[in-house]
Write a protein that holds these residues in place. Structure first.
Motif, PDB file in Angstrom:
ATOM      1  N   TYR A 378       2.091 -28.928  13.248  1.00 32.35           N
ATOM      2  CA  TYR A 378       2.750 -28.412  14.447  1.00 32.35           C
ATOM      3  C   TYR A 378       2.648 -26.890  14.530  1.00 32.35           C
ATOM      4  O   TYR A 378       2.667 -26.323  15.620  1.00 32.35           O
ATOM      5  CB  TYR A 378       4.212 -28.846  14.474  1.00 32.35           C
ATOM      6  CG  TYR A 378       4.401 -30.269  14.902  1.00 32.35           C
ATOM      7  CD1 TYR A 378       4.893 -31.236  14.031  1.00 32.35           C
ATOM      8  CD2 TYR A 378       4.078 -30.669  16.196  1.00 32.35           C
ATOM      9  CE1 TYR A 378       5.061 -32.546  14.429  1.00 32.35           C
ATOM     10  CE2 TYR A 378       4.248 -31.980  16.600  1.00 32.35           C
ATOM     11  CZ  TYR A 378       4.731 -32.913  15.718  1.00 32.35           C
ATOM     12  OH  TYR A 378       4.888 -34.214  16.124  1.00 32.35           O
ATOM     13  N   ASP A 379       2.531 -26.222  13.387  1.00 32.80           N
ATOM     14  CA  ASP A 379       2.387 -24.770  13.410  1.00 32.80           C
ATOM     15  C   ASP A 379       0.987 -24.360  13.853  1.00 32.80           C
ATOM     16  O   ASP A 379       0.813 -23.368  14.556  1.00 32.80           O
ATOM     17  CB  ASP A 379       2.681 -24.195  12.025  1.00 32.80           C
ATOM     18  CG  ASP A 379       2.683 -22.676  12.022  1.00 32.80           C
ATOM     19  OD1 ASP A 379       3.570 -22.085  12.676  1.00 32.80           O
ATOM     20  OD2 ASP A 379       1.805 -22.086  11.380  1.00 32.80           O
ATOM     21  N   VAL A 380      -0.019 -25.139  13.461  1.00 31.21           N
ATOM     22  CA  VAL A 380      -1.402 -24.812  13.799  1.00 31.21           C
ATOM     23  C   VAL A 380      -1.754 -25.257  15.218  1.00 31.21           C
ATOM     24  O   VAL A 380      -2.420 -24.540  15.971  1.00 31.21           O
ATOM     25  CB  VAL A 380      -2.366 -25.460  12.776  1.00 31.21           C
ATOM     26  CG1 VAL A 380      -3.811 -25.332  13.233  1.00 31.21           C
ATOM     27  CG2 VAL A 380      -2.186 -24.824  11.412  1.00 31.21           C
ATOM     28  N   GLY A 381      -1.318 -26.475  15.606  1.00 27.85           N
ATOM     29  CA  GLY A 381      -1.701 -27.018  16.904  1.00 27.85           C
ATOM     30  C   GLY A 381      -3.162 -27.433  16.912  1.00 27.85           C
ATOM     31  O   GLY A 381      -3.817 -27.518  15.868  1.00 27.85           O
ATOM     32  N   GLY A 382      -3.674 -27.713  18.084  1.00 30.20           N
ATOM     33  CA  GLY A 382      -5.071 -28.138  18.192  1.00 30.20           C
ATOM     34  C   GLY A 382      -5.437 -28.408  19.630  1.00 30.20           C
ATOM     35  O   GLY A 382      -4.631 -28.176  20.549  1.00 30.20           O
ATOM     36  N   ALA A 383      -6.633 -28.933  19.838  1.00 28.77           N
ATOM     37  CA  ALA A 383      -7.082 -29.264  21.190  1.00 28.77           C
ATOM     38  C   ALA A 383      -6.154 -30.305  21.804  1.00 28.77           C
ATOM     39  O   ALA A 383      -5.893 -31.349  21.200  1.00 28.77           O
ATOM     40  CB  ALA A 383      -8.514 -29.789  21.140  1.00 28.77           C
ATOM     41  N   ARG A 387       0.698 -25.745  20.002  1.00 30.51           N
ATOM     42  CA  ARG A 387       1.579 -25.376  18.894  1.00 30.51           C
ATOM     43  C   ARG A 387       3.028 -25.647  19.279  1.00 30.51           C
ATOM     44  O   ARG A 387       3.428 -25.483  20.432  1.00 30.51           O
ATOM     45  CB  ARG A 387       1.444 -23.889  18.540  1.00 30.51           C
ATOM     46  CG  ARG A 387       0.178 -23.489  17.839  1.00 30.51           C
ATOM     47  CD  ARG A 387       0.261 -22.038  17.388  1.00 30.51           C
ATOM     48  NE  ARG A 387       1.311 -21.864  16.375  1.00 30.51           N
ATOM     49  CZ  ARG A 387       2.424 -21.173  16.554  1.00 30.51           C
ATOM     50  NH1 ARG A 387       2.679 -20.586  17.708  1.00 30.51           N
ATOM     51  NH2 ARG A 387       3.308 -21.061  15.567  1.00 30.51           N
ATOM     52  N   ALA A 388       3.815 -26.032  18.296  1.00 28.45           N
ATOM     53  CA  ALA A 388       5.230 -26.317  18.525  1.00 28.45           C
ATOM     54  C   ALA A 388       6.022 -25.733  17.356  1.00 28.45           C
ATOM     55  O   ALA A 388       6.347 -26.449  16.398  1.00 28.45           O
ATOM     56  CB  ALA A 388       5.466 -27.824  18.654  1.00 28.45           C
ATOM     57  N   PRO A 389       6.325 -24.436  17.409  1.00 28.56           N
ATOM     58  CA  PRO A 389       7.041 -23.813  16.288  1.00 28.56           C
ATOM     59  C   PRO A 389       8.368 -24.494  15.963  1.00 28.56           C
ATOM     60  O   PRO A 389       8.756 -24.587  14.794  1.00 28.56           O
ATOM     61  CB  PRO A 389       7.252 -22.373  16.779  1.00 28.56           C
ATOM     62  CG  PRO A 389       6.184 -22.150  17.796  1.00 28.56           C
ATOM     63  CD  PRO A 389       5.983 -23.465  18.465  1.00 28.56           C
ATOM     64  N   GLY A 390       9.065 -24.971  17.001  1.00 30.83           N
ATOM     65  CA  GLY A 390      10.328 -25.655  16.755  1.00 30.83           C
ATOM     66  C   GLY A 390      10.138 -26.935  15.966  1.00 30.83           C
ATOM     67  O   GLY A 390      10.903 -27.236  15.041  1.00 30.83           O
ATOM     68  N   ALA A 418       3.382 -17.432  15.187  1.00 30.40           N
ATOM     69  CA  ALA A 418       4.455 -16.834  15.975  1.00 30.40           C
ATOM     70  C   ALA A 418       5.488 -17.879  16.371  1.00 30.40           C
ATOM     71  O   ALA A 418       5.152 -18.993  16.766  1.00 30.40           O
ATOM     72  CB  ALA A 418       3.860 -16.172  17.218  1.00 30.40           C
ATOM     73  N   GLY A 419       6.748 -17.487  16.271  1.00 29.73           N
ATOM     74  CA  GLY A 419       7.849 -18.355  16.674  1.00 29.73           C
ATOM     75  C   GLY A 419       8.401 -19.211  15.562  1.00 29.73           C
ATOM     76  O   GLY A 419       9.531 -19.710  15.650  1.00 29.73           O
ATOM     77  N   PHE A 420       7.620 -19.406  14.486  1.00 30.20           N
ATOM     78  CA  PHE A 420       8.066 -20.311  13.422  1.00 30.20           C
ATOM     79  C   PHE A 420       9.280 -19.757  12.691  1.00 30.20           C
ATOM     80  O   PHE A 420      10.271 -20.464  12.476  1.00 30.20           O
ATOM     81  CB  PHE A 420       6.938 -20.583  12.436  1.00 30.20           C
ATOM     82  CG  PHE A 420       7.398 -21.291  11.191  1.00 30.20           C
ATOM     83  CD1 PHE A 420       7.633 -22.657  11.205  1.00 30.20           C
ATOM     84  CD2 PHE A 420       7.640 -20.594  10.008  1.00 30.20           C
ATOM     85  CE1 PHE A 420       8.079 -23.315  10.061  1.00 30.20           C
ATOM     86  CE2 PHE A 420       8.082 -21.240   8.868  1.00 30.20           C
ATOM     87  CZ  PHE A 420       8.307 -22.603   8.900  1.00 30.20           C
ATOM     88  N   LEU A 424      12.935 -21.462  12.275  1.00 27.94           N
ATOM     89  CA  LEU A 424      13.432 -21.903  10.975  1.00 27.94           C
ATOM     90  C   LEU A 424      14.751 -21.220  10.641  1.00 27.94           C
ATOM     91  O   LEU A 424      15.692 -21.868  10.151  1.00 27.94           O
ATOM     92  CB  LEU A 424      12.390 -21.604   9.894  1.00 27.94           C
ATOM     93  CG  LEU A 424      12.783 -21.995   8.459  1.00 27.94           C
ATOM     94  CD1 LEU A 424      13.016 -23.504   8.362  1.00 27.94           C
ATOM     95  CD2 LEU A 424      11.706 -21.556   7.471  1.00 27.94           C
ATOM     96  N   GLN A 425      14.848 -19.917  10.904  1.00 26.91           N
ATOM     97  CA  GLN A 425      16.098 -19.213  10.623  1.00 26.91           C
ATOM     98  C   GLN A 425      17.255 -19.791  11.426  1.00 26.91           C
ATOM     99  O   GLN A 425      18.366 -19.934  10.908  1.00 26.91           O
ATOM    100  CB  GLN A 425      15.915 -17.726  10.931  1.00 26.91           C
ATOM    101  CG  GLN A 425      15.015 -17.008   9.944  1.00 26.91           C
ATOM    102  CD  GLN A 425      14.509 -15.675  10.472  1.00 26.91           C
ATOM    103  OE1 GLN A 425      14.912 -15.221  11.545  1.00 26.91           O
ATOM    104  NE2 GLN A 425      13.607 -15.038   9.723  1.00 26.91           N
ATOM    105  N   GLN A 426      16.998 -20.143  12.692  1.00 24.10           N
ATOM    106  CA  GLN A 426      18.053 -20.714  13.514  1.00 24.10           C
ATOM    107  C   GLN A 426      18.540 -22.047  12.941  1.00 24.10           C
ATOM    108  O   GLN A 426      19.742 -22.318  12.891  1.00 24.10           O
ATOM    109  CB  GLN A 426      17.554 -20.918  14.943  1.00 24.10           C
ATOM    110  CG  GLN A 426      18.630 -21.414  15.910  1.00 24.10           C
ATOM    111  CD  GLN A 426      19.782 -20.439  16.007  1.00 24.10           C
ATOM    112  OE1 GLN A 426      19.600 -19.306  16.431  1.00 24.10           O
ATOM    113  NE2 GLN A 426      20.976 -20.871  15.603  1.00 24.10           N
TER     114      GLN A 426
END
Length: 457
Positions: A378-383, A387-390, A418-420, A424-426
Motif C-alpha cells: 500500500y505504501d508503494v502502490g502500482g498501476a 498509493r494508500a498511506p493510511g 509521503a503521508g505514511f 502511522l503517528q495518528q
C-alpha cells in the motif's frame, strides 16, 4: 413474516460471508440462550430508544447506503446511515457496526471512516441485545479475537452462544460463517469462558470448520495441535474416527497420525490408511478421495525463487495459491507485488490481486508477514492501484499487533513514502502510544511507540 424475521432475512444479504459459502454442515443446536445471559425473549424488539425497520424497503435502503458508503466512499450515504443509526434504528446500527468493523476493511475499501473495533462494538451492542443475529455475530468476532484489542472472553461467549442458538441465524444460514463458529468453539474448550466446559462439542465444531477449509482452523489443528489441551485432542480424535479419517488410539496425544487425519479432513493431504473394518460395525461414511498432499514449505520456496524466470514454476505456484494453500498465497502475492523490484521476473505486477491474498491471510490466519507485506504494497502502490498511506499505516499497526519484528527493522530504515509517517503517528496516538506533533517524517518517538505496541520497549 414478522419484522424480526424480515430483519434477519435482509441482514443475511450482508452478513452471509462469501469466503465460507460452502455446503452447510449441520451443527447440533441446544437451548443455550439462557446460559448466555441473552434469553431468546429479547428477539421481540423493545421500544425504549426507537424501533427496528418495519418494511423491506427501508431495510434495503440501509443496505444500499452501507454499500455506497463503504464501497463508493459516498459521504452523503454514510451521513444518512449514521443519522438513522443514531436515531435508534436497529438495522442501521448494525450496518454502522459493519462499517467500523476491522473484519470488513478489505471489502469496504473506500469507507469514509477508519476501522475501529470499539466504535463497531458500540453500534453492534443494542441490536445484539435485541436478538439481531448480524450484530451478535459482529460482537462475537470482535470480542473473541485476541488480535483485535477488545478481547473479552466471557462477554464474547455470551454473544457467541446467543448467536449460535438464534433461530433467525439458523433459519437464514448465518451458521455457515465458519470464522465465527471457530471463535464460538473456544467457549466450550476454555474453563474461564463462563460456559460449561464440553471438549467434545468444541472439537465437533472445530472439525466442521476444518472440513469447511477455514485456514485459521487448519493451521491451528495441524501446525499447532501440540499446543492444544489433551482432552480437546482426544475429542478431536473421536470426531475424526466417526468421520472415518482416524483409526488410532483416543489418547489425547498430538501424534503425526492425528495431524495427518486433520489434513485429510481439510483436503490438504491424503487420508491415512486405517485398519481393516470391523465386520460387526457399519462401514465408514463414503467420501470423495482427498487431493494429493500440498508441497512442503521448502518446495514452495523453491518454486517462488524459480518463478521469477520459469513460467512452469510460476504456473505451479499460482495453481497452489488459487487452490487455497496459505504459504503459496503469501509467496505468490510477493511475486505479484510492485514492491518486488526483481527486474528479471516474467510475471507482470498485479497489486490488486496481491492485496487480496495478503489481506485474506491477515484476516483469516492472523499472519504477521502478510500484514508487513501488505503495508509495503500500500505504501508503494502500482498501476491502477494508487498509493494508500493510511492503509499502509493500518497494516503496519496490524503487523505490530501480531508481533512482527521485521516491521520494526523496516520502520527504522525510513524508506516509506509521503503521508505514511503522519498516518502511522495518528494511529499510534489514537492508542495513547505516541505523544507529540503529528509530522510526516520519521522520529524516535514514532519508533519507540511502535516498539511499545510490539511489546518490546
Amino acid at each position: 413474516m414478522s419484522g424480526t424475521d424480515r430483519l434477519g432475512a435482509h441482514a443475511a444479504l450482508w452478513y452471509a460471508d462469501a469466503r465460507y459459502r460452502l455446503a452447510w454442515f449441520a451443527l447440533p443446536q441446544v437451548a443455550v440462550a439462557l446460559a448466555a445471559g441473552l434469553a431468546l425473549a429479547v428477539l421481540k424488539p423493545a421500544g425504549e430508544w426507537g424501533k427496528p425497520a418495519d418494511s423491506k424497503e427501508s431495510e434495503k435502503t440501509y443496505l444500499d447506503l452501507l454499500d455506497k458508503a463503504g464501497k463508493d466512499g459516498d459521504k452523503a450515504a454514510f451521513d444518512k446511515l449514521k443519522a438513522a443509526a443514531d436515531a435508534g434504528d436497529i438495522s442501521a446500527r448494525s450496518f454502522m457496526g459493519a462499517l467500523y468493523n476491522p473484519e470488513w476493511a478489505g471489502i469496504y475499501v473506500k469507507n469514509p471512516v477508519k476501522a475501529d473495533a470499539a466504535t463497531a462494538l458500540s453500534y453492534y451492542q443494542k441490536p445484539a441485545d435485541l436478538g439481531y443475529p448480524g450484530a451478535q455475530r459482529g460482537m462475537t468476532d470482535l470480542l473473541l479475537n485476541r488480535g483485535r484489542g477488545q478481547y473479552d472472553l466471557k462477554r464474547g461467549c455470551r454473544y457467541g452462544l446467543a448467536f449460535q442458538a438464534n433461530p433467525v441465524a439458523i433459519r437464514n444460514n448465518y451458521l455457515n460463517s465458519w470464522s465465527t463458529l471457530f471463535w464460538i468453539a473456544g467457549c466450550y474448550a476454555d474453563a474461564e469462558s463462563g460456559v460449561p466446559k464440553d471438549p467434545q462439542k468444541a472439537a465437533d465444531i472445530y472439525m466442521d470448520t476444518v472440513a469447511a477449509r477455514l485456514p485459521l482452523a487448519i493451521g491451528t489443528f495441524t501446525d499447532d495441535l501440540g499446543r492444544q489441551p489433551p482432552d480437546l485432542v482426544a475429542a478431536i480424535q473421536r470426531n475424526l474416527a466417526r468421520r472415518g479419517f482416524y483409526s488410532g488410539p483416543t489418547d489425547g496425544a498430538a501424534t503425526p497420525q492425528t495431524q495427518a487425519a486433520i489434513r485429510a479432513l481439510s483436503g490438504t493431504a491424503a487420508a491415512p490408511q486405517g485398519r481393516p473394518a470391523d465386520p460387526g460395525q457399519p462401514p465408514p461414511q463414503a467420501r470423495p478421495p482427498a487431493p494429493a498432499p500440498a508441497p512442503s514449505t521448502d518446495e514452495m520456496m523453491a518454486l517462488f525463487k524459480s518463478a521469477t524466470t520459469d513460467a512452469a514454476a510460476e504456473g505451479k505456484l499460482r495453481a497452489l495459491a488459487e487452490s487455497g494453500v496459505s504459504v503459496a498465497q503469501y509467496l505468490y502475492a510477493l511475486l505479484l507485488s510492485p514492491a518486488n523490484t526483481n527486474k528479471q521476473r516474467i510475471t507482470a505486477p498485479d497489486a490488486a490481486l496481491a492485496s487480496r491474498y495478503l489481506e485474506r491471510l491477515v484476516a483469516e490466519r492472523s499472519f504477521a508477514p502478510a500484514a508487513a507485506a501488505a503495508a509495503f504494497l500500500y505504501d508503494v502502490g502500482g498501476a491502477n492501484f494508487p498509493r494508500a498511506p493510511g492503509k499502509a499505516a493500518d497494516m503496519t499497526i496490524r503487523a505490530l499487533e501480531l508481533k512482527s519484528t521485521d516491521i520494526i527493522q523496516n520502520l527504522s530504515e525510513d524508506k516509506w513514502g509521503a503521508g505514511f509517517w503522519a498516518a502511522l503517528q495518528q494511529r499510534l496516538a489514537d492508542r495513547n502510544l505516541y505523544q507529540g506533533r503529528i509530522v510526516d517524517q520519521r522520529n524516535d518517538r514514532t519508533i519507540q511507540a511502535a516498539r511499545r505496541l510490539l511489546g518490546n520497549p
